[in-house]
Design an enzyme around this catalytic site. Structure first.
Site, PDB file in Angstrom:
ATOM      1  N   GLY A 267      39.601  37.353  49.667  1.00 19.83           N
ATOM      2  CA  GLY A 267      41.006  37.745  49.740  1.00 19.83           C
ATOM      3  C   GLY A 267      41.187  39.218  50.089  1.00 19.83           C
ATOM      4  O   GLY A 267      41.932  39.564  51.006  1.00 19.83           O
ATOM      5  N   MET A 269      39.502  43.588  49.051  1.00 22.52           N
ATOM      6  CA  MET A 269      38.446  44.386  48.428  1.00 22.52           C
ATOM      7  C   MET A 269      38.981  45.750  48.001  1.00 22.52           C
ATOM      8  O   MET A 269      39.655  46.428  48.769  1.00 22.52           O
ATOM      9  CB  MET A 269      37.279  44.529  49.426  1.00 22.52           C
ATOM     10  CG  MET A 269      36.129  45.347  48.910  1.00 22.52           C
ATOM     11  SD  MET A 269      35.367  44.571  47.449  1.00 22.52           S
ATOM     12  CE  MET A 269      34.842  46.043  46.575  1.00 22.52           C
ATOM     13  N   HIS A 303      46.135  42.911  42.132  1.00 22.04           N
ATOM     14  CA  HIS A 303      44.746  42.766  41.682  1.00 22.04           C
ATOM     15  C   HIS A 303      43.892  43.928  42.203  1.00 22.04           C
ATOM     16  O   HIS A 303      43.195  44.596  41.419  1.00 22.04           O
ATOM     17  CB  HIS A 303      44.203  41.423  42.167  1.00 22.04           C
ATOM     18  CG  HIS A 303      42.779  41.153  41.793  1.00 22.04           C
ATOM     19  ND1 HIS A 303      42.418  40.400  40.696  1.00 22.04           N
ATOM     20  CD2 HIS A 303      41.609  41.552  42.357  1.00 22.04           C
ATOM     21  CE1 HIS A 303      41.107  40.343  40.611  1.00 22.04           C
ATOM     22  NE2 HIS A 303      40.590  41.040  41.604  1.00 22.04           N
ATOM     23  N   GLU A 304      43.942  44.167  43.498  1.00 19.68           N
ATOM     24  CA  GLU A 304      43.082  45.223  44.069  1.00 19.68           C
ATOM     25  C   GLU A 304      43.515  46.598  43.564  1.00 19.68           C
ATOM     26  O   GLU A 304      42.682  47.444  43.268  1.00 19.68           O
ATOM     27  CB  GLU A 304      43.106  45.177  45.601  1.00 19.68           C
ATOM     28  CG  GLU A 304      42.771  43.823  46.215  1.00 19.68           C
ATOM     29  CD  GLU A 304      41.495  43.172  45.692  1.00 19.68           C
ATOM     30  OE1 GLU A 304      40.581  43.899  45.254  1.00 19.68           O
ATOM     31  OE2 GLU A 304      41.429  41.926  45.704  1.00 19.68           O
TER      32      GLU A 304
HETATM   33  N1  TRP Z   1      36.030  42.506  44.479  1.00 17.12           N
HETATM   34  C1  TRP Z   1      36.761  41.615  45.336  1.00 17.12           C
HETATM   35  C2  TRP Z   1      37.941  41.154  44.482  1.00 17.12           C
HETATM   36  O1  TRP Z   1      38.875  41.820  44.327  1.00 17.12           O
HETATM   37  C3  TRP Z   1      35.939  40.438  45.755  1.00 17.12           C
HETATM   38  C4  TRP Z   1      35.372  40.450  47.128  1.00 17.12           C
HETATM   39  C5  TRP Z   1      35.988  40.814  48.261  1.00 17.12           C
HETATM   40  C6  TRP Z   1      34.097  40.001  47.533  1.00 17.12           C
HETATM   41  N2  TRP Z   1      35.161  40.617  49.329  1.00 17.12           N
HETATM   42  C7  TRP Z   1      33.999  40.108  48.906  1.00 17.12           C
HETATM   43  C8  TRP Z   1      33.008  39.499  46.850  1.00 17.12           C
HETATM   44  C9  TRP Z   1      32.862  39.717  49.610  1.00 17.12           C
HETATM   45  C10 TRP Z   1      31.870  39.107  47.543  1.00 17.12           C
HETATM   46  C11 TRP Z   1      31.809  39.226  48.914  1.00 17.12           C
HETATM   47  O2  TRP Z   1      37.935  40.214  43.778  1.00 17.12           O
HETATM   48 ZN    ZN Z   2      38.655  41.528  41.932  1.00 22.11          ZN
END
Ligand code: TRP
Ligand code: ZN
Length: 885
Positions: A267, A269, A303-304
């Site tokens: 979704g 990062m 969330h982010e």
């Molecule tokens: N940390 C991200 C989140 O907010 C998760 C995530 C985004 C992720 N891209 C990714 C995990 C690629 C593994 C691979 O939840």
């Molecule tokens: Zn997260």
């Protein structure tokens, strides 16, 4: 791709890093056919591990090493060791700098991990272990460093150059190129690094923090999407305010940026100061995004953003602790969404999702604890268990401590661990210390996998006026452990009298004020609670608000469930009573279908839903949730052996019965709501979501009648709606209808109108892939040849392949195994290009234990075919081998 057999990694083998990286200076020279990365690392021996200088082992994958220097000493090939995953050098002093230069190829990176190109722009995805595909590094979350990043690229193709932190300098680099330098003042692990270069436009706004600092907010998108950023910007501002008000957390840089990219595995990062988002999680406007999409954007932006504290300022020591940031952050974003919309409806949706999908994961071959003890590929552990069950675990702490106690705990956690990489134990310890409580037993929620069962029985003593509830908990074996110790299960409950009122709840031995709703903690395998001064035999309302992620059973009969639907003061439990009633009725129909007898439906469900539908006082969003029968996926999850055909037939039969019996009320409510929609401008707010949701579920029931006036209404809504929620619902209703000519006409006109909007085309694919009409696989295969489809784009794969295997159960589970073969073929293909996506599309094949022996054999045969198909990525290897174990 690997060269050796993938290895299992264990939490119990955790060792602190031998070396630390105080400063990281990166230079990227971005070109069309390669990128050069120079890294200067200011390093030292980890002082906690003594004075000896062991070899320095850096992570690195798919890198072409061009040069290495230790201090001012250039190293030759004899001075270091290189293998597929590491560069090893021998430091000669406790403090030193390490310089490396590598060449990488973002332009051919289809795995979308590390540095890659999406629609012509450069972007990165480093979590969890993608940074090692960018440069040699200690790519682990407990190595935190101060980053300075310089990027240079062609000026015309890449006018925008971004990285984490604050912009500090920029300038030309010859005639055609330019450069920019960014400095991030906060220490961070490599997984939070980000870089973007592209031809982007941005929407800019500001936010004034609680201490009065003005922060610049920017959302960067491709120029054609500049009109679809407003909703995300407002969501961001709301999130920033909410985190100040509810958690006391203030933003810490002068600028916060979001960049939307089309090709993204997940979704979004939370990279420090530079969040990178799947465009599906940013772009939203009335004409092109549904209400659900608007709510998803709001939730993911939140969330982010919330990760800036729960994840970035305080991060994870190792990847086994992933739920430390993800479970907590999901808990935070759920609280935010509950406050922005209807809290009860948000809870209902979260619980329905958890019960259907996380419970299935917990019962399958990949079951793992919220804090797993081992893994082969960490990318496989971004799961519903780590995220959603992890959030439930944090939620139970909130329930046990109360809002105030929880806030004291989170304050202490952030203060104590700011700038550190910590564990789930540290989180719980802060909660304990701030409240003077002992959560030792509670912590079993982090270490024991599987969904606990909680069987409840009652006993009323009419002479003594006491009422006892006996709780028996158990937890099924999972691949990691057979025997489980009792959990701490907070059970929120009430007792209803025959007037529908809540009784005062006083346990034996208690005195003082007694409330009508309270939380008791079940901590033993079997435990009885006795309430006193209970004047009549009550009806219990148990696990209010779903106060624990367990499978509760109490022998309610259908009349009692209808009573709870009417009288329970807890909105969640009113919905849950409806679901339990529907499950009982559907299970009767399933049995009848299996016995080959005529289907006869218990009319009490019709009556109960008719009452709900006819009550104008109720929140239309609640009415919609109550009218939504338990999904086929949920009915599968609660079956010992799932009979795909019987489940589908039973549910469709019940829907038709409801449509016929409630036609007039449905029609009246549909028309009334559609009339309001026609005369109201689109607003992305709860009250309007609710009206449209009821309107659209009513339409989907009405269409089952096959009446011409309903067809006309669906076409009217499809043609004249000014928003995607109404248009897409009408399309779905037409696609699932028997009216072939009208269906094809609607599909064609929709595709013509939206052919240039990939996110809308995803919806078009998804609606068709999910249609239960016969011939589903052939339709999906034909759509794969559509010009708008590509296997390279994860959103397209999810829209077409994911919707087919995840939502179209009757077609996916075709008795000839064609659906299984199709998914296996795709997994084999995707394994070579994008292992993370391959591994996720594989999930539906892993649940083979749920089905009859013929389907079991077919599913296992496909898993074996994948296993034997050649060199597997660690992602696919882990899921396939665990599924066949
Ligand atoms: N940390 C991200 C989140 O907010 C998760 C995530 C985004 C992720 N891209 C990714 C995990 C690629 C593994 C691979 O939840
Ligand atoms: Zn997260």
């Amino acid at each position: 791709m690997r060269t050796e057999q993938p290895k299992m990694i264990y939490l119990k083998h955790y060792k602190a890093p031998e070396y630390l990286i105080d400063e990281t200076h990166l230079t990227f020279e971005l070109h069309d056919d390669h990128t050069l990365v120079h890294a200067q690392l200011v390093m030292r021996r980890n002082p906690e591990l003594g004075a000896a200088l062991p070899p320095l082992v850096l992570d690195g994958q798919q890198l072409e090493l061009l040069s290495v220097a230790l201090g001012d000493q250039d190293l030759g090939p004899g001075d270091y060791q290189l293998d597929d995953n590491h560069l090893t050098v021998q430091p000669v002093s406790a403090s030193f700098t390490l310089d490396t230069s590598v060449r990488i190829h973002p332009e051919t990176n289809t795995a979308l991990e590390g540095l890659y190109k999406s629609s012509g722009m450069f972007c990165t995805q480093c979590e969890a272990e993608g940074f090692r595909k960018i440069t040699y590094y200690l790519d682990r979350p407990d190595v935190m460093s101060r980053f300075t990043t310089t990027l240079s690229a062609d000026k015309l193709g890449y006018p925008i150059l971004l990285s984490n932190g604050n912009p500090v300098a920029s300038g030309p680099d010859g005639d055609d190129r330019h450069w920019a330098t960014w400095e991030d003042p906060f220490m961070k692990p490599a997984y939070l690094f980000a870089l973007v270069a592209g031809d982007l436009w941005c929407v800019e706004d500001t936010f004034t923090t609680m201490s009065g600092r003005e922060v610049t907010l920017r959302i960067y998108v491709e120029p054609e999407n500049i009109d679809k950023c407003q909703h995300a910007m407002i969501s961001l501002q709301k999130s920033m305010r909410w985190d100040e008000e509810v958690y006391g957390r203030e933003y810490d840089l002068d600028i916060f940026m979001i960049v939307a990219v089309n090709d993204f595995n997940m979704g979004a990062m939370e990279n420090k100061g530079l969040n990178i988002f799947n465009s599906s999680a940013v772009l939203a406007r009335a004409e092109t995004a549904t209400d659900a999409a608007h709510q998803r954007v709001e939730a993911i932006v939140a969330h982010e953003y919330f990760h800036n504290w729960s994840g970035n300022r305080v991060t994870c020591r190792d990847w086994f602790q992933l739920s430390l940031k993800e479970g907590f952050t999901v808990f935070r974003d759920s609280g935010f969404s509950a406050d922005m919309n209807s809290a009860t409806v948000k809870r209902i949706q979260d619980v329905a999702f958890l019960r259907t999908h996380q419970f299935a994961e917990d019962a399958g071959p990949m079951a793992h604890a919220v804090r797993p003890e081992s893994f082969i590929e960490i990318s496989n552990f971004y799961t519903l268990t780590v995220y959603e069950k992890g959030s439930e675990v944090v939620g139970m702490i909130h329930t046990l401590l109360g809002a105030e106690g929880f806030r004291k705990g989170s304050d202490l956690y952030f203060e104590r661990h700011d700038g550190q990489a910590v564990t789930c134990d540290d989180f719980v310890k802060a909660m304990e210390d701030a409240n003077g409580v002992d959560l030792t037993q509670f912590k079993r929620w982090y270490s024991q996998a599987g969904t606990p069962r909680l069987a409840v029985s009652e006993a009323y003593d009419a002479a003594a006026h006491t009422y006892s509830l006996t709780f028996r908990q158990s937890c099924p074996a999972t691949p990691d452990k057979v025997e489980k110790l009792p959990f701490v299960i907070p059970v929120s409950l009430g007792l209803l009298d025959s007037q529908g009122h809540g009784l005062a709840l006083r346990l034996q031995g208690e005195s003082g004020e007694a409330s009508t709703s309270r939380v008791i903690s079940v901590t033993e395998a079997e435990q009885t609670f006795t309430f006193v001064d209970v004047p009549e035999k009550p009806l219990p309302s148990l696990l209010r608000g779903f106060s624990a992620p367990v499978k509760l059973s109490f022998p309610y009969d259908r009349d009692q469930l209808m009573y709870l639907m009417q009288h329970d003061s807890d909105g969640f439990n009113r919905w849950d009573a409806t679901q339990q009633l529907a499950v009982q009725v559907l299970q009767d129909l399933i049995t009848q279908h299996q016995a080959g007898t005529e289907l006869v439906m218990d009319q009490r469900l019709v009556k109960a839903l008719g009452t709900v539908l006819g009550n104008p006082e109720l929140d239309p969003a609640m009415v919609t949730e109550m009218l939504s029968l338990p999904s086929e996926a949920y009915l599968t999850e609660i079956s010992e052996v799932a009979d795909v055909d019987a489940i589908h037939a039973a549910r469709e039969f019940a829907r038709k019965q409801l449509a016929t019996s409630l036609f007039d009320t449905l029609w009246q409510r549909y028309q009334a709501n559609r009339a309001v929609s026609k005369t109201t401008e689109y607003v992305a707010e709860a009250e309007h979501f609710a009206r449209r949701a009821l309107q659209n579920i009513a339409l989907s029931y009405l269409m089952l009648s096959g009446r011409p006036e309903v067809l006309a209404a669906a076409q009217e809504q499809f043609d004249h709606a000014d928003n995607m929620t109404e248009r897409l619902s009408a399309l779905a209703v037409l696609v699932n209808s028997p009216f072939e000519a009208e269906r094809n006409a609607a599909l064609a006109s929709f595709a013509e109108q939206f052919k240039d909007n990939p996110l809308v085309m995803d919806q078009w694919f998804s609606v068709q892939a999910a249609s239960p009409l016969p011939g589903g696989l052939a339709r999906v295969q034909a759509l794969m040849k559509h010009p708008a489809f590509t296997l390279k784009n994860p959103n397209k794969v999810r829209a077409l392949i994911g919707s087919f295997a995840g939502q179209n159960l009757i077609n996916f589970h075709a008795a000839d195994g064609s659906g299984y073969r199709f998914i296996a073929d795709l997994v084999i293909q995707l394994n070579a290009t994008n292992p993370q996506i391959a591994s996720r599309q594989l999930a539906p094949l892993t649940r083979w234990r749920k089905y009859d022996s013929a389907r079991q054999a077919l599913l296992k045969a496909e898993l074996e075919r994948i296993r034997g198909s050649g060199e597997l990525s660690s992602d696919v290897y882990e899921v396939v081998s665990k599924s066949l174990a």
